[in-house]
Design a protein around this motif. Structure first.
Motif, short mmCIF file in Angstrom:
data_model
loop_
_atom_site.label_atom_id
_atom_site.label_comp_id
_atom_site.label_asym_id
_atom_site.label_seq_id
_atom_site.Cartn_x
_atom_site.Cartn_y
_atom_site.Cartn_z
N THR A 1 -9.07 4.27 8.17
CA THR A 1 -8.40 3.16 8.85
C THR A 1 -7.51 2.36 7.91
N LEU A 2 -8.06 1.99 6.75
CA LEU A 2 -7.31 1.13 5.84
C LEU A 2 -6.50 1.91 4.81
N GLY A 3 -6.79 3.19 4.63
CA GLY A 3 -6.06 3.98 3.64
C GLY A 3 -4.56 3.97 3.85
N PRO A 4 -4.06 4.30 5.05
CA PRO A 4 -2.60 4.26 5.25
C PRO A 4 -2.00 2.87 5.07
N VAL A 5 -2.75 1.82 5.45
CA VAL A 5 -2.23 0.46 5.29
C VAL A 5 -2.11 0.10 3.81
N ILE A 6 -3.14 0.43 3.05
CA ILE A 6 -3.10 0.13 1.61
C ILE A 6 -1.99 0.93 0.94
N TRP A 7 -1.84 2.21 1.32
CA TRP A 7 -0.78 3.03 0.73
C TRP A 7 0.60 2.45 1.07
N THR A 8 0.78 2.00 2.28
CA THR A 8 2.05 1.39 2.68
C THR A 8 2.35 0.16 1.84
N LEU A 9 1.35 -0.69 1.66
CA LEU A 9 1.55 -1.91 0.87
C LEU A 9 1.85 -1.59 -0.59
N VAL A 10 1.14 -0.62 -1.16
CA VAL A 10 1.34 -0.27 -2.58
C VAL A 10 2.74 0.30 -2.80
N VAL A 11 3.16 1.23 -1.95
CA VAL A 11 4.48 1.85 -2.13
C VAL A 11 5.59 0.82 -1.93
N SER A 12 5.42 -0.10 -0.97
CA SER A 12 6.46 -1.11 -0.75
C SER A 12 6.60 -2.07 -1.92
N LEU A 13 5.52 -2.29 -2.66
CA LEU A 13 5.54 -3.21 -3.80
C LEU A 13 5.88 -2.51 -5.11
N THR A 14 5.97 -1.19 -5.09
CA THR A 14 6.27 -0.44 -6.32
C THR A 14 7.44 0.51 -6.08
N PRO A 15 8.65 -0.01 -5.92
CA PRO A 15 9.81 0.87 -5.71
C PRO A 15 10.14 1.66 -6.97
N THR A 16 10.87 2.74 -6.78
CA THR A 16 11.27 3.58 -7.90
C THR A 16 12.50 3.01 -8.57
N ASP A 17 12.46 2.88 -9.91
CA ASP A 17 13.61 2.36 -10.65
C ASP A 17 14.58 3.47 -11.00
N SER A 18 15.59 3.17 -11.80
CA SER A 18 16.61 4.15 -12.16
C SER A 18 16.07 5.30 -12.98
N LEU A 19 14.94 5.11 -13.63
CA LEU A 19 14.32 6.17 -14.43
C LEU A 19 13.31 6.98 -13.65
N GLY A 20 13.19 6.67 -12.35
CA GLY A 20 12.25 7.42 -11.52
C GLY A 20 10.82 6.96 -11.65
N GLN A 21 10.60 5.80 -12.26
CA GLN A 21 9.26 5.27 -12.42
C GLN A 21 9.02 4.12 -11.44
N ARG A 22 7.79 3.99 -11.03
CA ARG A 22 7.44 2.93 -10.08
C ARG A 22 6.98 1.69 -10.84
N THR A 23 7.57 0.57 -10.51
CA THR A 23 7.22 -0.70 -11.13
C THR A 23 6.98 -1.74 -10.04
N LEU A 24 6.13 -2.70 -10.37
CA LEU A 24 5.81 -3.76 -9.42
C LEU A 24 7.02 -4.67 -9.22
N SER A 25 7.52 -4.73 -7.97
CA SER A 25 8.73 -5.50 -7.70
C SER A 25 8.84 -5.80 -6.21
N LEU A 26 9.62 -6.83 -5.90
CA LEU A 26 9.87 -7.20 -4.49
C LEU A 26 11.28 -6.79 -4.05
N THR A 27 11.92 -5.93 -4.83
CA THR A 27 13.28 -5.53 -4.50
C THR A 27 13.35 -4.77 -3.17
N ALA A 28 12.31 -4.05 -2.80
CA ALA A 28 12.32 -3.32 -1.54
C ALA A 28 12.41 -4.27 -0.36
#
Length: 279
Positions: free
Chosen positions: A34-61
Protein backbone atom coordinates in the motif's frame (compact mmCIF):
# COMPACT_ATOMS: atom_id res chain seq x y z
CA UNK A 1 1.96 -34.23 37.11
CA UNK A 2 2.83 -30.59 36.62
CA UNK A 3 5.01 -31.36 33.60
CA UNK A 4 2.04 -33.00 31.85
CA UNK A 5 -0.04 -29.87 32.44
CA UNK A 6 2.71 -27.56 31.21
CA UNK A 7 2.96 -29.31 27.84
CA UNK A 8 -0.57 -28.39 26.60
CA UNK A 9 -0.09 -24.85 27.90
CA UNK A 10 3.19 -24.54 26.03
CA UNK A 11 1.61 -25.95 22.86
CA UNK A 12 -1.27 -23.45 23.06
CA UNK A 13 1.20 -20.63 23.66
CA UNK A 14 3.24 -21.77 20.67
CA UNK A 15 0.16 -21.82 18.42
CA UNK A 16 -0.87 -18.35 19.60
CA UNK A 17 2.61 -16.99 18.95
CA UNK A 18 2.73 -18.54 15.48
CA UNK A 19 -0.71 -17.13 14.67
CA UNK A 20 0.33 -13.69 15.88
CA UNK A 21 3.52 -13.77 13.82
CA UNK A 22 1.52 -14.83 10.75
CA UNK A 23 -0.90 -11.93 11.16
CA UNK A 24 1.95 -9.45 11.63
CA UNK A 25 3.68 -10.74 8.49
CA UNK A 26 0.49 -10.43 6.45
CA UNK A 27 -0.10 -6.88 7.75
CA UNK A 28 3.49 -5.89 6.95
CA UNK A 29 3.12 -7.20 3.39
CA UNK A 30 -0.15 -5.30 2.96
CA UNK A 31 1.51 -2.17 4.39
CA UNK A 32 4.41 -2.49 1.96
CA UNK A 33 2.13 -2.98 -1.04
CA UNK A 34 0.00 0.00 0.00
CA UNK A 35 2.62 2.54 1.05
CA UNK A 36 5.50 1.31 -1.12
CA UNK A 37 4.41 3.11 -4.32
CA UNK A 38 3.60 6.28 -2.35
CA UNK A 39 7.00 6.34 -0.65
CA UNK A 40 8.75 5.63 -3.97
CA UNK A 41 6.85 8.49 -5.61
CA UNK A 42 7.84 10.90 -2.85
CA UNK A 43 11.50 9.82 -2.88
CA UNK A 44 11.90 10.11 -6.67
CA UNK A 45 10.16 13.51 -6.74
CA UNK A 46 12.56 14.84 -4.10
CA UNK A 47 15.69 13.40 -5.74
CA UNK A 48 15.80 14.53 -9.38
CA UNK A 49 18.67 13.55 -11.63
CA UNK A 50 21.35 16.22 -12.08
CA UNK A 51 23.56 16.86 -15.12
CA UNK A 52 25.92 14.07 -14.04
CA UNK A 53 23.12 11.53 -13.84
CA UNK A 54 23.18 11.41 -10.06
CA UNK A 55 20.19 11.86 -7.79
CA UNK A 56 20.40 14.64 -5.22
CA UNK A 57 17.92 15.96 -2.70
CA UNK A 58 16.24 18.98 -4.31
CA UNK A 59 12.90 20.71 -4.90
CA UNK A 60 13.67 21.54 -8.52
CA UNK A 61 11.16 18.95 -9.77
CA UNK A 62 8.33 20.81 -8.03
CA UNK A 63 9.56 24.09 -9.49
CA UNK A 64 9.55 22.50 -12.94
CA UNK A 65 5.93 21.46 -12.47
CA UNK A 66 4.86 25.08 -11.95
CA UNK A 67 6.94 26.24 -14.91
CA UNK A 68 5.59 23.63 -17.35
CA UNK A 69 1.87 23.65 -16.52
CA UNK A 70 -0.57 26.17 -15.09
CA UNK A 71 -0.92 24.44 -11.73
CA UNK A 72 -3.06 27.21 -10.21
CA UNK A 73 -5.69 26.93 -12.95
CA UNK A 74 -5.65 23.13 -12.83
CA UNK A 75 -6.13 23.19 -9.05
CA UNK A 76 -8.97 25.69 -9.40
CA UNK A 77 -10.74 23.63 -12.07
CA UNK A 78 -10.41 20.44 -10.03
CA UNK A 79 -11.53 22.15 -6.82
CA UNK A 80 -14.56 23.73 -8.51
CA UNK A 81 -15.64 20.53 -10.25
CA UNK A 82 -15.02 18.32 -7.22
CA UNK A 83 -16.65 20.68 -4.74
CA UNK A 84 -19.83 21.21 -6.76
CA UNK A 85 -20.12 17.50 -7.56
CA UNK A 86 -19.67 16.53 -3.91
CA UNK A 87 -22.25 19.06 -2.72
CA UNK A 88 -24.62 18.04 -5.52
CA UNK A 89 -24.28 14.34 -4.69
CA UNK A 90 -24.91 15.00 -0.99
CA UNK A 91 -28.04 17.01 -1.85
CA UNK A 92 -29.52 14.57 -4.36
CA UNK A 93 -28.59 11.48 -2.32
CA UNK A 94 -30.26 12.92 0.78
CA UNK A 95 -33.49 13.76 -1.05
CA UNK A 96 -33.69 10.51 -3.00
CA UNK A 97 -32.67 8.40 -0.01
CA UNK A 98 -35.37 9.97 2.14
CA UNK A 99 -37.99 9.48 -0.55
CA UNK A 100 -37.17 5.78 -0.93
CA UNK A 101 -36.89 5.23 2.83
CA UNK A 102 -39.91 7.06 4.20
CA UNK A 103 -42.29 8.11 1.42
CA UNK A 104 -44.76 5.50 0.22
CA UNK A 105 -45.67 5.68 -3.45
CA UNK A 106 -46.54 3.18 -6.16
CA UNK A 107 -43.56 1.62 -7.88
CA UNK A 108 -41.00 2.83 -5.33
CA UNK A 109 -39.40 -0.61 -4.99
CA UNK A 110 -39.15 -1.03 -8.77
CA UNK A 111 -37.71 2.46 -9.19
CA UNK A 112 -35.19 1.86 -6.44
CA UNK A 113 -34.16 -1.40 -8.10
CA UNK A 114 -33.60 0.45 -11.37
CA UNK A 115 -31.46 3.02 -9.57
CA UNK A 116 -29.33 0.25 -8.06
CA UNK A 117 -29.06 -1.48 -11.44
CA UNK A 118 -27.33 1.58 -12.88
CA UNK A 119 -24.39 0.81 -10.59
CA UNK A 120 -23.74 -2.31 -12.68
CA UNK A 121 -23.32 -0.32 -15.91
CA UNK A 122 -19.70 0.73 -16.59
CA UNK A 123 -19.01 4.38 -17.30
CA UNK A 124 -17.47 3.42 -20.65
CA UNK A 125 -20.92 2.26 -21.81
CA UNK A 126 -22.73 5.49 -20.98
CA UNK A 127 -20.03 8.05 -21.72
CA UNK A 128 -20.98 8.44 -25.42
CA UNK A 129 -24.74 9.02 -24.80
CA UNK A 130 -23.88 11.42 -21.99
CA UNK A 131 -21.47 13.28 -24.26
CA UNK A 132 -24.15 13.56 -26.96
CA UNK A 133 -26.62 14.98 -24.45
CA UNK A 134 -24.06 17.46 -23.12
CA UNK A 135 -23.20 18.58 -26.63
CA UNK A 136 -26.88 19.06 -27.51
CA UNK A 137 -27.14 21.34 -24.48
CA UNK A 138 -24.21 23.42 -25.72
CA UNK A 139 -22.07 22.55 -22.70
CA UNK A 140 -19.32 20.53 -24.37
CA UNK A 141 -15.77 21.54 -23.47
CA UNK A 142 -16.94 23.30 -20.32
CA UNK A 143 -16.63 22.50 -16.63
CA UNK A 144 -20.40 22.02 -16.51
CA UNK A 145 -19.91 18.99 -18.73
CA UNK A 146 -18.02 17.43 -15.85
CA UNK A 147 -20.30 18.67 -13.07
CA UNK A 148 -23.88 18.02 -14.19
CA UNK A 149 -23.59 14.31 -15.14
CA UNK A 150 -21.81 13.53 -11.86
CA UNK A 151 -24.42 14.99 -9.52
CA UNK A 152 -26.84 12.01 -9.49
CA UNK A 153 -25.38 9.10 -7.52
CA UNK A 154 -26.89 5.64 -7.23
CA UNK A 155 -24.49 4.55 -4.48
CA UNK A 156 -25.13 7.70 -2.47
CA UNK A 157 -28.88 7.18 -2.80
CA UNK A 158 -28.53 3.61 -1.55
CA UNK A 159 -26.28 4.69 1.33
CA UNK A 160 -28.61 7.47 2.48
CA UNK A 161 -31.67 5.25 2.15
CA UNK A 162 -30.08 2.71 4.48
CA UNK A 163 -29.07 5.53 6.81
CA UNK A 164 -32.60 6.92 6.97
CA UNK A 165 -34.10 3.48 7.50
CA UNK A 166 -31.94 3.15 10.61
CA UNK A 167 -33.68 6.17 12.14
CA UNK A 168 -36.78 5.22 14.18
CA UNK A 169 -39.97 5.72 12.20
CA UNK A 170 -41.65 6.91 15.38
CA UNK A 171 -39.99 10.26 14.78
CA UNK A 172 -41.92 10.59 11.54
CA UNK A 173 -45.16 9.68 13.28
CA UNK A 174 -44.50 12.23 16.02
CA UNK A 175 -43.80 14.92 13.44
CA UNK A 176 -46.99 14.09 11.58
CA UNK A 177 -48.97 14.39 14.80
CA UNK A 178 -47.49 17.86 15.25
CA UNK A 179 -48.60 18.76 11.72
CA UNK A 180 -45.17 18.76 10.07
CA UNK A 181 -45.06 18.25 6.32
CA UNK A 182 -42.75 15.60 4.77
CA UNK A 183 -40.32 18.35 3.77
CA UNK A 184 -40.32 19.84 7.30
CA UNK A 185 -39.81 16.38 8.76
CA UNK A 186 -36.88 15.76 6.44
CA UNK A 187 -35.28 19.15 7.05
CA UNK A 188 -35.75 19.35 10.82
CA UNK A 189 -35.41 15.71 11.92
CA UNK A 190 -33.87 13.37 9.38
CA UNK A 191 -31.28 15.67 7.83
CA UNK A 192 -29.54 16.62 11.11
CA UNK A 193 -29.44 12.95 12.14
CA UNK A 194 -27.90 11.88 8.83
CA UNK A 195 -24.79 14.07 8.95
CA UNK A 196 -22.39 11.07 9.25
CA UNK A 197 -23.96 9.45 6.18
CA UNK A 198 -23.77 12.70 4.23
CA UNK A 199 -20.11 13.00 5.21
CA UNK A 200 -19.44 9.56 3.73
CA UNK A 201 -21.15 10.53 0.47
CA UNK A 202 -19.19 13.77 0.27
CA UNK A 203 -15.80 12.23 1.07
CA UNK A 204 -16.25 9.36 -1.38
CA UNK A 205 -17.43 11.78 -4.06
CA UNK A 206 -14.40 14.00 -3.48
CA UNK A 207 -11.91 11.14 -3.72
CA UNK A 208 -13.53 9.70 -6.81
CA UNK A 209 -13.96 12.92 -8.78
CA UNK A 210 -10.68 14.57 -7.75
CA UNK A 211 -8.70 11.65 -9.21
CA UNK A 212 -10.94 11.22 -12.26
CA UNK A 213 -9.17 11.09 -15.61
CA UNK A 214 -11.45 9.36 -18.12
CA UNK A 215 -14.41 11.76 -18.12
CA UNK A 216 -12.31 14.95 -18.38
CA UNK A 217 -10.40 13.34 -21.23
CA UNK A 218 -13.65 12.82 -23.18
CA UNK A 219 -15.58 15.93 -22.17
CA UNK A 220 -12.94 18.64 -22.42
CA UNK A 221 -10.66 19.78 -25.23
CA UNK A 222 -9.29 23.17 -24.21
CA UNK A 223 -6.39 23.20 -21.78
CA UNK A 224 -8.08 25.97 -19.79
CA UNK A 225 -10.81 23.48 -18.84
CA UNK A 226 -8.47 20.62 -17.90
CA UNK A 227 -8.59 19.23 -14.39
CA UNK A 228 -5.42 18.42 -12.46
CA UNK A 229 -5.04 14.72 -13.40
CA UNK A 230 -5.55 15.51 -17.08
CA UNK A 231 -3.29 18.56 -17.08
CA UNK A 232 -0.42 16.67 -15.43
CA UNK A 233 -0.20 14.34 -18.44
CA UNK A 234 1.70 17.04 -20.34
CA UNK A 235 4.56 16.64 -17.85
CA UNK A 236 5.42 13.33 -19.52
CA UNK A 237 6.68 15.22 -22.57
CA UNK A 238 6.68 14.00 -26.16
CA UNK A 239 6.65 10.20 -26.36
CA UNK A 240 7.13 10.03 -22.59
CA UNK A 241 10.57 11.66 -22.64
CA UNK A 242 9.85 14.01 -19.73
CA UNK A 243 11.59 13.88 -16.39
CA UNK A 244 10.25 11.15 -14.13
CA UNK A 245 10.93 13.29 -11.06
CA UNK A 246 8.87 16.15 -12.51
CA UNK A 247 5.97 13.85 -13.34
CA UNK A 248 5.98 12.34 -9.85
CA UNK A 249 6.30 15.80 -8.28
CA UNK A 250 3.03 16.66 -10.01
CA UNK A 251 1.52 13.46 -8.64
CA UNK A 252 2.61 14.41 -5.12
CA UNK A 253 0.98 17.83 -5.50
CA UNK A 254 -2.25 16.20 -6.65
CA UNK A 255 -2.25 13.91 -3.60
CA UNK A 256 -2.10 16.73 -1.06
CA UNK A 257 -5.84 17.71 -1.15
CA UNK A 258 -6.92 14.07 -0.97
CA UNK A 259 -4.58 13.54 1.98
CA UNK A 260 -6.01 16.58 3.78
CA UNK A 261 -9.58 15.36 3.21
CA UNK A 262 -8.63 11.92 4.52
CA UNK A 263 -7.00 13.33 7.67
CA UNK A 264 -9.92 15.58 8.59
CA UNK A 265 -12.63 13.26 7.25
CA UNK A 266 -11.42 10.00 8.78
CA UNK A 267 -13.65 10.23 11.84
CA UNK A 268 -16.87 11.22 9.97
CA UNK A 269 -16.14 8.49 7.42
CA UNK A 270 -15.74 5.87 10.13
CA UNK A 271 -18.86 7.02 11.99
CA UNK A 272 -20.91 7.15 8.80
CA UNK A 273 -19.93 3.67 7.68
CA UNK A 274 -20.73 2.16 11.08
CA UNK A 275 -23.95 4.14 11.64
CA UNK A 276 -26.86 1.79 12.12
CA UNK A 277 -24.64 -1.25 12.65
CA UNK A 278 -25.54 -1.30 16.35
CA UNK A 279 -28.96 -0.23 17.54
Amino acid sequence: MSSNVDKPVAAVHHRISASLVGRVVVLLIALFLTLGPVIWTLVVSLTPTDSLGQRTLSLTAFRDVFSQVDVIRLFWNSTLVTGLCAIGQMFTAALAGYAFARLRFRGSSLLFGIVLATMMIPMQVTIVPVFMIIRSMGLSDTLWALILPAIPTAFGTFLMRQNFMGIPESLTEAAQVDGASPWRTFRSIYLPLSVPGLAVVGILAFNGIWNEFFRPLIMTISEQNFTLPLGLVSLQGRLGTGSMSTVLAGVVLSMIPALIVFIFGQRPLREGLTAGAVK
